[in-house]
Design a protein around this motif. Structure first.
Motif, PDB file in Angstrom:
ATOM      1  N   LEU A 191       0.735  -1.081  -0.074  1.00 43.72           N
ATOM      2  CA  LEU A 191       0.046   0.023   0.102  1.00 43.72           C
ATOM      3  C   LEU A 191       0.814   1.279   0.021  1.00 43.72           C
ATOM      4  CD1 LEU A 191      -2.490  -1.257   2.819  1.00 43.72           C
ATOM      5  CD2 LEU A 191      -3.102  -0.984   0.426  1.00 43.72           C
ATOM      6  N   PRO A 192       1.609   1.496  -1.013  1.00 46.76           N
ATOM      7  CA  PRO A 192       2.514   2.718  -1.152  1.00 46.76           C
ATOM      8  C   PRO A 192       1.711   4.084  -1.137  1.00 46.76           C
ATOM      9  CG  PRO A 192       2.243   2.096  -3.350  1.00 46.76           C
ATOM     10  CD  PRO A 192       1.332   1.028  -2.337  1.00 46.76           C
ATOM     11  N   ARG A 193       2.145   5.000  -0.319  1.00 47.12           N
ATOM     12  CA  ARG A 193       1.434   6.385  -0.331  1.00 47.12           C
ATOM     13  C   ARG A 193       2.056   7.053  -1.509  1.00 47.12           C
ATOM     14  NH1 ARG A 193       1.374   6.052   5.531  1.00 47.12           N
ATOM     15  NH2 ARG A 193      -0.844   5.733   6.005  1.00 47.12           N
ATOM     16  N   SER A 194       2.763   6.968  -2.082  1.00 50.07           N
ATOM     17  CA  SER A 194       3.202   7.621  -3.390  1.00 50.07           C
ATOM     18  C   SER A 194       4.033   6.851  -4.221  1.00 50.07           C
ATOM     19  CB  SER A 194       3.965   8.725  -2.964  1.00 50.07           C
ATOM     20  OG  SER A 194       5.241   8.631  -2.432  1.00 50.07           O
ATOM     21  N   GLY A 195       3.894   6.912  -5.508  1.00 45.27           N
ATOM     22  CA  GLY A 195       4.609   5.996  -6.454  1.00 45.27           C
ATOM     23  C   GLY A 195       3.971   4.762  -6.380  1.00 45.27           C
ATOM     24  N   VAL A 196       4.871   3.808  -6.643  1.00 44.63           N
ATOM     25  CA  VAL A 196       4.711   2.263  -6.828  1.00 44.63           C
ATOM     26  C   VAL A 196       5.094   1.356  -5.591  1.00 44.63           C
ATOM     27  CG1 VAL A 196       6.737   1.647  -7.946  1.00 44.63           C
ATOM     28  CG2 VAL A 196       4.824   0.618  -8.566  1.00 44.63           C
ATOM     29  N   ALA A 197       4.481   0.248  -5.251  1.00 47.93           N
ATOM     30  CA  ALA A 197       4.933  -0.523  -4.106  1.00 47.93           C
ATOM     31  C   ALA A 197       6.449  -0.832  -4.480  1.00 47.93           C
ATOM     32  CB  ALA A 197       4.129  -1.701  -4.135  1.00 47.93           C
ATOM     33  N   SER A 198       7.131  -1.108  -3.204  1.00 41.50           N
ATOM     34  CA  SER A 198       8.552  -1.279  -3.327  1.00 41.50           C
ATOM     35  C   SER A 198       8.954  -2.091  -2.242  1.00 41.50           C
ATOM     36  CB  SER A 198       9.172  -0.030  -3.243  1.00 41.50           C
ATOM     37  OG  SER A 198       8.700   0.602  -2.199  1.00 41.50           O
ATOM     38  N   TYR A 199      10.260  -2.799  -2.289  1.00 37.94           N
ATOM     39  CA  TYR A 199      11.094  -3.386  -1.527  1.00 37.94           C
ATOM     40  C   TYR A 199      12.532  -3.239  -1.618  1.00 37.94           C
ATOM     41  CZ  TYR A 199      11.891  -7.169  -4.944  1.00 37.94           C
ATOM     42  OH  TYR A 199      12.371  -7.889  -5.875  1.00 37.94           O
ATOM     43  N   ALA A 200      13.301  -3.380  -0.556  1.00 38.56           N
ATOM     44  CA  ALA A 200      14.595  -3.191  -0.799  1.00 38.56           C
ATOM     45  C   ALA A 200      15.505  -4.601  -0.884  1.00 38.56           C
ATOM     46  CB  ALA A 200      15.297  -2.248   0.361  1.00 38.56           C
ATOM     47  N   VAL A 201      16.558  -4.431  -1.484  1.00 43.79           N
ATOM     48  CA  VAL A 201      17.638  -5.635  -1.681  1.00 43.79           C
ATOM     49  C   VAL A 201      19.023  -4.866  -1.020  1.00 43.79           C
ATOM     50  CG1 VAL A 201      18.797  -7.397  -3.040  1.00 43.79           C
ATOM     51  CG2 VAL A 201      16.486  -6.560  -3.573  1.00 43.79           C
ATOM     52  N   LEU A 202      19.090  -5.581  -0.008  1.00 46.61           N
ATOM     53  CA  LEU A 202      20.483  -5.404   0.601  1.00 46.61           C
ATOM     54  C   LEU A 202      21.530  -6.399   0.159  1.00 46.61           C
ATOM     55  CD1 LEU A 202      19.884  -4.491   4.388  1.00 46.61           C
ATOM     56  CD2 LEU A 202      19.828  -3.003   2.470  1.00 46.61           C
ATOM     57  N   THR A 203      22.719  -6.087  -0.377  1.00 52.64           N
ATOM     58  CA  THR A 203      23.779  -6.806  -0.607  1.00 52.64           C
ATOM     59  C   THR A 203      24.904  -6.413   0.115  1.00 52.64           C
ATOM     60  OG1 THR A 203      23.152  -6.797  -2.969  1.00 52.64           O
ATOM     61  CG2 THR A 203      25.458  -7.581  -2.472  1.00 52.64           C
ATOM     62  N   LEU A 204      25.248  -7.451   1.198  1.00 52.59           N
ATOM     63  CA  LEU A 204      26.146  -7.207   2.068  1.00 52.59           C
ATOM     64  C   LEU A 204      27.563  -8.335   1.859  1.00 52.59           C
ATOM     65  CD1 LEU A 204      23.704  -7.485   5.119  1.00 52.59           C
ATOM     66  CD2 LEU A 204      24.455  -5.514   4.113  1.00 52.59           C
ATOM     67  N   GLU A 205      28.624  -7.710   2.239  1.00 51.70           N
ATOM     68  CA  GLU A 205      29.780  -8.211   1.873  1.00 51.70           C
ATOM     69  C   GLU A 205      30.743  -7.910   3.175  1.00 51.70           C
ATOM     70  OE1 GLU A 205      32.307  -8.901  -1.552  1.00 51.70           O
ATOM     71  OE2 GLU A 205      30.516  -7.988  -2.808  1.00 51.70           O
ATOM     72  N   LYS A 206      31.131  -8.688   3.875  1.00 42.07           N
ATOM     73  CA  LYS A 206      32.078  -8.508   5.291  1.00 42.07           C
ATOM     74  C   LYS A 206      33.126  -7.159   4.536  1.00 42.07           C
ATOM     75  CE  LYS A 206      32.951 -11.083   8.922  1.00 42.07           C
ATOM     76  NZ  LYS A 206      31.640 -11.425   9.387  1.00 42.07           N
ATOM     77  N   GLY A 207      33.055  -6.262   5.418  1.00 44.21           N
ATOM     78  CA  GLY A 207      34.232  -5.102   5.225  1.00 44.21           C
ATOM     79  C   GLY A 207      33.895  -4.175   4.150  1.00 44.21           C
ATOM     80  N   LYS A 208      32.763  -4.309   3.660  1.00 37.16           N
ATOM     81  CA  LYS A 208      32.253  -3.214   2.569  1.00 37.16           C
ATOM     82  C   LYS A 208      30.968  -2.660   2.991  1.00 37.16           C
ATOM     83  CE  LYS A 208      34.167  -5.305  -1.462  1.00 37.16           C
ATOM     84  NZ  LYS A 208      33.910  -5.740  -2.882  1.00 37.16           N
ATOM     85  N   ALA A 209      30.698  -1.526   2.477  1.00 33.29           N
ATOM     86  CA  ALA A 209      29.342  -0.748   3.146  1.00 33.29           C
ATOM     87  C   ALA A 209      28.273  -1.435   2.060  1.00 33.29           C
ATOM     88  CB  ALA A 209      29.350   0.792   2.192  1.00 33.29           C
ATOM     89  N   PRO A 210      27.049  -1.554   2.972  1.00 34.48           N
ATOM     90  CA  PRO A 210      25.985  -2.267   2.291  1.00 34.48           C
ATOM     91  C   PRO A 210      25.409  -1.341   0.748  1.00 34.48           C
ATOM     92  CG  PRO A 210      25.519  -1.900   4.614  1.00 34.48           C
ATOM     93  CD  PRO A 210      27.006  -1.143   4.160  1.00 34.48           C
ATOM     94  N   GLU A 211      25.247  -2.398  -0.029  1.00 37.36           N
ATOM     95  CA  GLU A 211      24.500  -1.903  -1.289  1.00 37.36           C
ATOM     96  C   GLU A 211      23.126  -2.021  -1.101  1.00 37.36           C
ATOM     97  OE1 GLU A 211      24.332  -3.584  -5.770  1.00 37.36           O
ATOM     98  OE2 GLU A 211      26.278  -3.413  -4.976  1.00 37.36           O
ATOM     99  N   ILE A 212      22.563  -0.805  -1.327  1.00 37.69           N
ATOM    100  CA  ILE A 212      21.001  -0.840  -1.405  1.00 37.69           C
ATOM    101  C   ILE A 212      20.545  -0.697  -2.770  1.00 37.69           C
ATOM    102  CG2 ILE A 212      19.099   0.336  -0.353  1.00 37.69           C
ATOM    103  CD1 ILE A 212      20.716   1.500   1.947  1.00 37.69           C
ATOM    104  N   THR A 213      19.570  -1.572  -3.030  1.00 31.37           N
ATOM    105  CA  THR A 213      18.740  -1.539  -4.463  1.00 31.37           C
ATOM    106  C   THR A 213      17.180  -1.545  -4.157  1.00 31.37           C
ATOM    107  OG1 THR A 213      20.514  -2.748  -5.487  1.00 31.37           O
ATOM    108  CG2 THR A 213      18.577  -2.525  -6.643  1.00 31.37           C
ATOM    109  N   LEU A 214      16.450  -0.582  -4.678  1.00 30.74           N
ATOM    110  CA  LEU A 214      15.038  -0.489  -4.236  1.00 30.74           C
ATOM    111  C   LEU A 214      14.702  -1.006  -5.521  1.00 30.74           C
ATOM    112  CD1 LEU A 214      14.888   2.851  -2.908  1.00 30.74           C
ATOM    113  CD2 LEU A 214      14.484   0.991  -1.678  1.00 30.74           C
ATOM    114  N   ARG A 215      13.502  -2.103  -5.327  1.00 31.33           N
ATOM    115  CA  ARG A 215      12.826  -2.923  -6.440  1.00 31.33           C
ATOM    116  C   ARG A 215      11.411  -2.602  -6.310  1.00 31.33           C
ATOM    117  NH1 ARG A 215      16.388  -4.447  -9.685  1.00 31.33           N
ATOM    118  NH2 ARG A 215      18.167  -5.502  -9.124  1.00 31.33           N
ATOM    119  N   ASP A 216      10.728  -2.496  -7.602  1.00 35.42           N
ATOM    120  CA  ASP A 216       8.956  -2.402  -7.778  1.00 35.42           C
ATOM    121  C   ASP A 216       8.709  -4.101  -7.566  1.00 35.42           C
ATOM    122  OD1 ASP A 216       9.175  -3.409 -10.187  1.00 35.42           O
ATOM    123  OD2 ASP A 216       8.555  -1.683 -11.145  1.00 35.42           O
TER     124      ASP A 216
END
Length: 176
Positions: A132-157
């Motif tokens: 139930l998005p308040r604006s735009g399209v429904a979404s979720y996030a994908v976190l890519t985690l590798e030890k010692g690296k900053a997390p990568e965040i990707t938002l997907r519909d």
């Protein structure tokens, strides 16, 4: 490590299951409003760890209001956010609480609006609402985690495409 982050599913699980099947995550985080949906994921995917917190529409149950987890060396503060003063385009006290707990990331839901910002060395994320998005399209996030690296965040519909805030949600059927 691939982690899916959902919030505010409100019992509408078709898109959640589609995302899990498509992404094949190593773990799932559910940020409240419908804790029972997180329980359903645990039953459906017993080999995938599911971390969850209770939202403002989750009464009773054993889920905590907030919790701290560590995945691939990344310490994360998880909350729905309704008790930390979050509003549409503000993370309220969530970053402050995360920083005080020694977390690199703070994840919250409640607003049904995507939010990503770096605040005082804490990466703050609200994946928006999968149902139930308040604006735009429904979404979720994908976190890519590798030890010692900053997390990568990707938002997907809900179709697995990169999330576009200008796009409008297409209804699947009826109230879904």
């Amino acid at each position: 490590m691939k982690v899916l982050v959902f919030s505010d599913s409100h019992g509408r699980m078709l898109d959640v299951y589609d995302a899990v099947e498509r992404e094949c995550p190593d773990a799932v985080i559910h940020l409240g409003d419908c804790y029972e949906d997180a329980c359903d994921l645990r039953r459906s995917y017993p080999d995938v760890p599911v971390y969850a917190v209770r939202g403002n529409n989750d009464w009773g149950g054993e889920a905590p209001l907030k919790t701290i987890i560590t995945l691939e060396g990344v310490r994360m503060y998880l909350t729905h956010g309704h008790r930390e003063g979050v509003v549409y385009h503000s993370a309220g006290q969530v970053p402050e609480y995360a920083r005080a707990a020694g977390c690199q990331m703070a994840l919250f839901g409640h607003t049904h609006v995507v939010y990503v910002e770096e605040i005082d060395s804490v990466t703050v994320l609200n994946p928006g609402s999968i149902s139930l998005p308040r604006s735009g399209v429904a979404s979720y996030a994908v976190l890519t985690l590798e030890k010692g690296k900053a997390p990568e965040i990707t938002l997907r519909d809900t179709e697995g495409n990169l999330w576009d805030p200008q796009k409008r949600r297409k209804k699947r059927m009826g109230w879904f």
